[in-house]
Each structure stands twice: as C-alpha cells, then as structure tokens.
Design an enzyme around this catalytic site. Sequence first.
Site, mmCIF file in Angstrom:
data_model
loop_
_atom_site.group_PDB
_atom_site.id
_atom_site.type_symbol
_atom_site.label_atom_id
_atom_site.label_comp_id
_atom_site.label_asym_id
_atom_site.label_seq_id
_atom_site.Cartn_x
_atom_site.Cartn_y
_atom_site.Cartn_z
ATOM 1 N N GLU A 81 0.545 0.609 -2.525
ATOM 2 C CA GLU A 81 -0.431 1.084 -1.530
ATOM 3 C C GLU A 81 -1.711 0.261 -1.537
ATOM 4 O OE1 GLU A 81 -1.444 3.531 -5.238
ATOM 5 O OE2 GLU A 81 0.304 2.563 -4.355
ATOM 6 N N HIS A 120 0.619 -1.155 -7.701
ATOM 7 C CA HIS A 120 0.317 -0.191 -6.641
ATOM 8 C C HIS A 120 0.691 -0.787 -5.286
ATOM 9 C CE1 HIS A 120 -1.848 2.892 -8.926
ATOM 10 N NE2 HIS A 120 -2.180 1.891 -9.717
ATOM 11 N N CYS A 174 3.413 3.221 -10.764
ATOM 12 C CA CYS A 174 2.415 3.096 -11.832
ATOM 13 C C CYS A 174 2.717 4.081 -12.965
ATOM 14 C CB CYS A 174 1.011 3.235 -11.270
ATOM 15 S SG CYS A 174 -0.260 2.673 -12.452
#
Length: 195
Positions: A179, A177, A77
């Site tokens: 995650e 992202h 990011c």
Amino acid sequence: MKLVIIKYNAGNIQSVSFALERLGVDFTITDQAEVIQQADKVIFPGVGEASTTMQYLRDHKLDAVIRGLRQPVLGICLGMQLLCRHSEENDTPCLGIFEETVKRFEPQPDKKVPHMGWNNLTLTANSWLDPALENKFAYFVHSYYVPVYAHTSALTEYTVPFSAAMHRDNFYAVQFHPEKSAEAGVLVLQSFLNA
C-alpha cells in the site's frame, strides 16, 4: 468477488483500504468469523508488536479462523510474520502456517534498526508474484525478518538476505507494504487478486 480485510489491532488497515479503493476493488473490513470464512479472498494486514497482536487474535478466536482458511490469504508485514511458527519478538508463538522463525535484525554501524526504506526485489523461480516485479523497489518498515528458505517467493537484503515475499498452499505473504510501494505495490495486489 468477496474480499475481506481482517479487522484487528493492526495499524495499516486504513492504508490497505485506500490502496484497494484506488484499484476499484470492493471489500469488507470485519472480525466476524463467518464473514471471513465465506470470503473469496482474505487480507491479513499488520503493523505492531507480535505478542500483543497474537494475544488479541487468540482472545477473539481469530487465530483458529485464520489457520482454517482455505481460500487465498495475503499476509502483509506483521501479518506475514504472524503466519510463521515463532517470532523472536518477545518470544512469541505464532500461527504456524510457515515453519520459519522470525528473527531480529542485528544493528550494524551503517545499518540501523528498524529497517526503513526502499529495497529492490529478486524473485525466486517459483514466485507467485508478477515477473514485472523483478528488480522493482518496494517500501519496508520492520525490525524483524524471515530468513530465506523453501517458501520464499522474493528476497532482498538488509544486513542479511531475507524473505520479501513467501507462499505456501493458499497463503501468500509480503514483508513490505504494498500500500506504500507505488507501482510495485499495485502489481503485488493485482498478483494476489488474480491468484
């Protein structure tokens, strides 16, 4: 394998940590130059604003540390954007690993800024990402983007086509992202860990 997450004022270190724990990967979170330099792989996360983050990196000499890394590095990011030459966000000089300038999305009647949501990925011919990621959806939250260019590894579109992932030498990067991207995120992290 010694994996390090660079510790600085990034907002997503905790969620990146959880994602790696779910994969059963051991890692260290540190801002110590020697520990970062001795790692086998390095993750450079990021959520926040470009100019204050670059100032923090310079104040703590982490800008020079990151530029000097020769092992695989993954920018996430804002981490990806800071690896570029310059950001339009507060006219910020960045790390210069990638030559591109980070641009701001222009709002449109049906497209608000920031861009938030799930976009599908189109991989380039020379992508470092797992081929299984083609047309998979990843989660994005950002107001700035890197245009599509020679080092783009995956692209998607929001008002304009843009780089969803990039690669140059030992530097890998994703705008989304991993995650927060479910199955696609797992594939991205595994691609990097296997790089």
